[in-house]
Design an enzyme around this catalytic site. Structure first.
Site, PDB file in Angstrom:
ATOM      1  N   SER A  46     -31.014 -21.134   1.995  1.00 55.55           N
ATOM      2  CA  SER A  46     -29.628 -21.127   2.426  1.00 55.55           C
ATOM      3  C   SER A  46     -29.047 -22.547   2.360  1.00 55.55           C
ATOM      4  CB  SER A  46     -29.536 -20.522   3.832  1.00 55.55           C
ATOM      5  OG  SER A  46     -28.222 -20.214   4.182  1.00 55.55           O
ATOM      6  N   HIS A  62     -29.124 -11.513   2.761  1.00 52.59           N
ATOM      7  CA  HIS A  62     -29.551 -12.897   2.996  1.00 52.59           C
ATOM      8  C   HIS A  62     -30.993 -12.953   3.493  1.00 52.59           C
ATOM      9  CE1 HIS A  62     -28.474 -17.094   3.201  1.00 52.59           C
ATOM     10  NE2 HIS A  62     -28.816 -17.189   4.474  1.00 52.59           N
TER      11      HIS A  62
END
Length: 292
Positions: A159, A272
């Site tokens: 991320s 994610h």
């Protein structure tokens, strides 16, 4: 075995976590940790048991010293290293101990810096500003350990951690391979896409992309991809709502434009964070790539 570490980056005390393969005998792990503890500006603060194989209990720093006494560093095995760059900021996206353990269980040494301003570290997290130095400094002192295989020093950025990892890969010849997992490649795009993060980014970075374009470019791996010369693996879920898949697709295209040939593991229908079965499979596939 996981060790909580304190090290100095610039003039700040930074926390991090050093993981070693759980199959190593406890005495050998403590000996390896003690060599790190002997480096200037590096201190082993406490020892945590690895939960995957449950190999031991907490031991004190003094017991580490006793184990190390009289042993030669030449007798220690050489381990490949993964520096795991966490995502998020503050409590959001903190170092995942499960990831440290899973990576170490592959036979790797793992180090996860928390970055300045996080988890007890001094200073202020700038979301890819001066905190990039915390990864660079970790690279330097880890490379001094006799039991690190200097031919296999890898970075993983998850991320926001892709910003820190890509910067280190672009600026250090020590890096052998890099993985960008659900990684940010253009922070100005993140500002536009993530309305919920705009207030934080304006506070931390000092303004908007329109006002501070260079500050956002500094935090965008897309703009220094030409300096990344090592092999790159891109991992991303196709329906990621936190970091759009477009970040990885643009990074793949840019790397190809500058002569790099990245490998991509794109997971259809995943977001994610991957569900456990897919996560385990993705980790194994990633390490197959690292070990190839």
């Amino acid at each position: 075995m996981i060790y909580r570490v304190n090290y100095r980056s610039e003039d700040l005390h930074i926390k991090g976590y050093l993981g070693l393969p759980p199959e190593l005998p406890a005495a050998l792990s403590h000996s390896m940790a003690a060599e790190a503890d002997g480096l200037h500006d590096v201190t082993i603060m406490e020892t945590l048991a690895c939960s995957i194989l449950n190999t031991g209990t907490n031991v004190s720093e003094s017991s580490i010293d006793l184990v190390w006494e009289g042993r030669s560093s030449a007798s220690l095995p050489k381990l490949p290293l993964v520096i795991y760059c966490r995502g998020g900021i503050g409590r959001v996206g903190a170092v995942k101990f499960k990831w440290v353990e899973e990576f170490a269980a592959q036979g790797y040494a793992v180090f996860a810096p928390t970055y300045r301003g996080n988890e007890g570290s001094q200073g202020r997290d700038e979301f890819g500003g001066s905190d990039m130095e915390d990864v660079m400094t970790a690279l330097e002192w880890l490379s001094k350990l006799s039991w690190i295989d200097h031919r296999r020093i890898h970075l993983l950025g998850f991320s926001r951690g892709a910003i820190n990892a890509a910067y280190a890969a672009a600026h250090s010849p020590l890096v052998s391979k890099i993985i960008l997992w659900s990684g940010v490649s253009d922070l100005a795009d993140t500002y536009e896409q993530r309305i919920d993060l705009r207030r934080m980014m304006k506070r931390v970075i000092g303004g908007t992309p329109a006002r501070l374009p260079e500050a956002y470019r500094l935090r965008s791996p897309l703009y220094y991809a030409e300096r990344i010369h090592c092999p790159v693996l891109i991992v991303h879920g196709t329906v990621d709502e936190q970091v759009s898949l477009q970040h990885s697709l643009r990074m793949i295209t840019r790397l190809q434009e500058v002569g790099n040939a990245p490998t991509s593991h794109l997971y259809d229908g995943l977001g994610h964070h991957f569900p456990p079965p897919q996560h385990i499979a993705a980790i194994q596939r990633m390490f197959d790539w690292l070990k190839a």
